[in-house]
Design a protein around this motif. Sequence first.
Motif, PDB file in Angstrom:
ATOM      1  N   LEU A  14      30.301 -18.057 -10.792  1.00  0.00           N
ATOM      2  CA  LEU A  14      30.538 -16.844 -10.009  1.00  0.00           C
ATOM      3  C   LEU A  14      31.432 -15.918 -10.838  1.00  0.00           C
ATOM      4  O   LEU A  14      32.609 -15.691 -10.546  1.00  0.00           O
ATOM      5  CB  LEU A  14      31.160 -17.184  -8.659  1.00  0.00           C
ATOM      6  CG  LEU A  14      31.132 -16.097  -7.593  1.00  0.00           C
ATOM      7  CD1 LEU A  14      29.729 -15.538  -7.407  1.00  0.00           C
ATOM      8  CD2 LEU A  14      31.644 -16.628  -6.277  1.00  0.00           C
ATOM      9  N   HIS A  15      30.889 -15.447 -11.959  1.00  0.00           N
ATOM     10  CA  HIS A  15      31.580 -14.578 -12.894  1.00  0.00           C
ATOM     11  C   HIS A  15      30.635 -13.453 -13.294  1.00  0.00           C
ATOM     12  O   HIS A  15      29.442 -13.508 -13.028  1.00  0.00           O
ATOM     13  CB  HIS A  15      32.004 -15.362 -14.147  1.00  0.00           C
ATOM     14  CG  HIS A  15      32.980 -16.441 -13.845  1.00  0.00           C
ATOM     15  ND1 HIS A  15      34.314 -16.208 -13.652  1.00  0.00           N
ATOM     16  CD2 HIS A  15      32.808 -17.769 -13.662  1.00  0.00           C
ATOM     17  CE1 HIS A  15      34.919 -17.345 -13.381  1.00  0.00           C
ATOM     18  NE2 HIS A  15      34.028 -18.308 -13.372  1.00  0.00           N
ATOM     19  N   ALA A  16      31.159 -12.464 -13.948  1.00  0.00           N
ATOM     20  CA  ALA A  16      30.378 -11.359 -14.508  1.00  0.00           C
ATOM     21  C   ALA A  16      29.467 -10.722 -13.455  1.00  0.00           C
ATOM     22  O   ALA A  16      29.919 -10.363 -12.382  1.00  0.00           O
ATOM     23  CB  ALA A  16      29.601 -11.817 -15.728  1.00  0.00           C
ATOM     24  N   ARG A  17      28.200 -10.583 -13.781  1.00  0.00           N
ATOM     25  CA  ARG A  17      27.256  -9.880 -12.900  1.00  0.00           C
ATOM     26  C   ARG A  17      27.107 -10.544 -11.524  1.00  0.00           C
ATOM     27  O   ARG A  17      27.133  -9.844 -10.516  1.00  0.00           O
ATOM     28  CB  ARG A  17      25.899  -9.747 -13.579  1.00  0.00           C
ATOM     29  CG  ARG A  17      24.930  -8.924 -12.734  1.00  0.00           C
ATOM     30  CD  ARG A  17      23.694  -8.528 -13.488  1.00  0.00           C
ATOM     31  NE  ARG A  17      24.058  -7.545 -14.493  1.00  0.00           N
ATOM     32  CZ  ARG A  17      23.512  -7.445 -15.689  1.00  0.00           C
ATOM     33  NH1 ARG A  17      22.546  -8.249 -16.046  1.00  0.00           N
ATOM     34  NH2 ARG A  17      23.904  -6.521 -16.533  1.00  0.00           N
ATOM     35  N   PHE A  22      28.026 -10.055  -5.752  1.00  0.00           N
ATOM     36  CA  PHE A  22      28.575 -10.724  -4.578  1.00  0.00           C
ATOM     37  C   PHE A  22      29.620  -9.837  -3.891  1.00  0.00           C
ATOM     38  O   PHE A  22      29.560  -9.602  -2.686  1.00  0.00           O
ATOM     39  CB  PHE A  22      29.194 -12.052  -5.017  1.00  0.00           C
ATOM     40  CG  PHE A  22      29.705 -12.915  -3.910  1.00  0.00           C
ATOM     41  CD1 PHE A  22      28.869 -13.807  -3.272  1.00  0.00           C
ATOM     42  CD2 PHE A  22      31.035 -12.854  -3.527  1.00  0.00           C
ATOM     43  CE1 PHE A  22      29.350 -14.623  -2.246  1.00  0.00           C
ATOM     44  CE2 PHE A  22      31.523 -13.658  -2.513  1.00  0.00           C
ATOM     45  CZ  PHE A  22      30.678 -14.555  -1.872  1.00  0.00           C
ATOM     46  N   VAL A  23      30.552  -9.316  -4.678  1.00  0.00           N
ATOM     47  CA  VAL A  23      31.633  -8.481  -4.136  1.00  0.00           C
ATOM     48  C   VAL A  23      31.076  -7.167  -3.573  1.00  0.00           C
ATOM     49  O   VAL A  23      31.490  -6.732  -2.496  1.00  0.00           O
ATOM     50  CB  VAL A  23      32.708  -8.218  -5.211  1.00  0.00           C
ATOM     51  CG1 VAL A  23      33.689  -7.140  -4.768  1.00  0.00           C
ATOM     52  CG2 VAL A  23      33.439  -9.507  -5.543  1.00  0.00           C
ATOM     53  N   SER A  44      39.625 -13.191  -0.347  1.00  0.00           N
ATOM     54  CA  SER A  44      38.737 -12.132   0.104  1.00  0.00           C
ATOM     55  C   SER A  44      37.500 -12.062  -0.781  1.00  0.00           C
ATOM     56  O   SER A  44      37.605 -12.009  -2.009  1.00  0.00           O
ATOM     57  CB  SER A  44      39.453 -10.777   0.076  1.00  0.00           C
ATOM     58  OG  SER A  44      38.530  -9.737   0.350  1.00  0.00           O
ATOM     59  N   ALA A  45      36.352 -12.023  -0.146  1.00  0.00           N
ATOM     60  CA  ALA A  45      35.087 -11.887  -0.884  1.00  0.00           C
ATOM     61  C   ALA A  45      34.877 -10.452  -1.341  1.00  0.00           C
ATOM     62  O   ALA A  45      33.930 -10.164  -2.062  1.00  0.00           O
ATOM     63  CB  ALA A  45      33.926 -12.331  -0.005  1.00  0.00           C
ATOM     64  N   VAL A  82      24.522 -16.246  -4.569  1.00  0.00           N
ATOM     65  CA  VAL A  82      25.182 -17.376  -5.228  1.00  0.00           C
ATOM     66  C   VAL A  82      24.183 -18.454  -5.640  1.00  0.00           C
ATOM     67  O   VAL A  82      24.345 -19.099  -6.675  1.00  0.00           O
ATOM     68  CB  VAL A  82      26.267 -17.960  -4.294  1.00  0.00           C
ATOM     69  CG1 VAL A  82      26.844 -19.220  -4.854  1.00  0.00           C
ATOM     70  CG2 VAL A  82      27.362 -16.933  -4.057  1.00  0.00           C
ATOM     71  N   SER A  83      23.150 -18.649  -4.845  1.00  0.00           N
ATOM     72  CA  SER A  83      22.198 -19.728  -5.139  1.00  0.00           C
ATOM     73  C   SER A  83      21.077 -19.302  -6.084  1.00  0.00           C
ATOM     74  O   SER A  83      20.248 -20.115  -6.457  1.00  0.00           O
ATOM     75  CB  SER A  83      21.611 -20.279  -3.835  1.00  0.00           C
ATOM     76  OG  SER A  83      20.892 -19.267  -3.149  1.00  0.00           O
ATOM     77  N   ALA A  84      21.068 -18.026  -6.497  1.00  0.00           N
ATOM     78  CA  ALA A  84      20.066 -17.570  -7.459  1.00  0.00           C
ATOM     79  C   ALA A  84      20.435 -18.035  -8.866  1.00  0.00           C
ATOM     80  O   ALA A  84      21.598 -17.937  -9.255  1.00  0.00           O
ATOM     81  CB  ALA A  84      19.959 -16.054  -7.433  1.00  0.00           C
TER      82      ALA A  84
END
Length: 85
Positions: A14-17, A22-23, A44-45, A82-84
């Motif tokens: 859960l980094h970069a793109r 997500f955010v 916080s998301a 997230v699951s992609a």
Amino acid sequence: MPERKVIVESQVGLHARPAATFVQTAAKSPIDVTVAKPGGAPVSAKSILSILALDVRHGEVIVIHADGEGADQLLDELAAIVSAP
């Protein structure tokens, strides 16, 4: 409060793109959304710095919580990001 437990499939975690997408998705909603590693403190998301600080890596599980009208739909959208792979 609805939640989703999701395995992070992106090779970069859960980094970069993936984190930015997500955010951005979370920030479009007025709903309060948090994300955490199991047993960890939620953040916080809607904060890219908070998401990056979680240091979520490929194959790890995260827990996404949302509270408010439309929470299930938002959680489904965030879980799909997230699951992609």
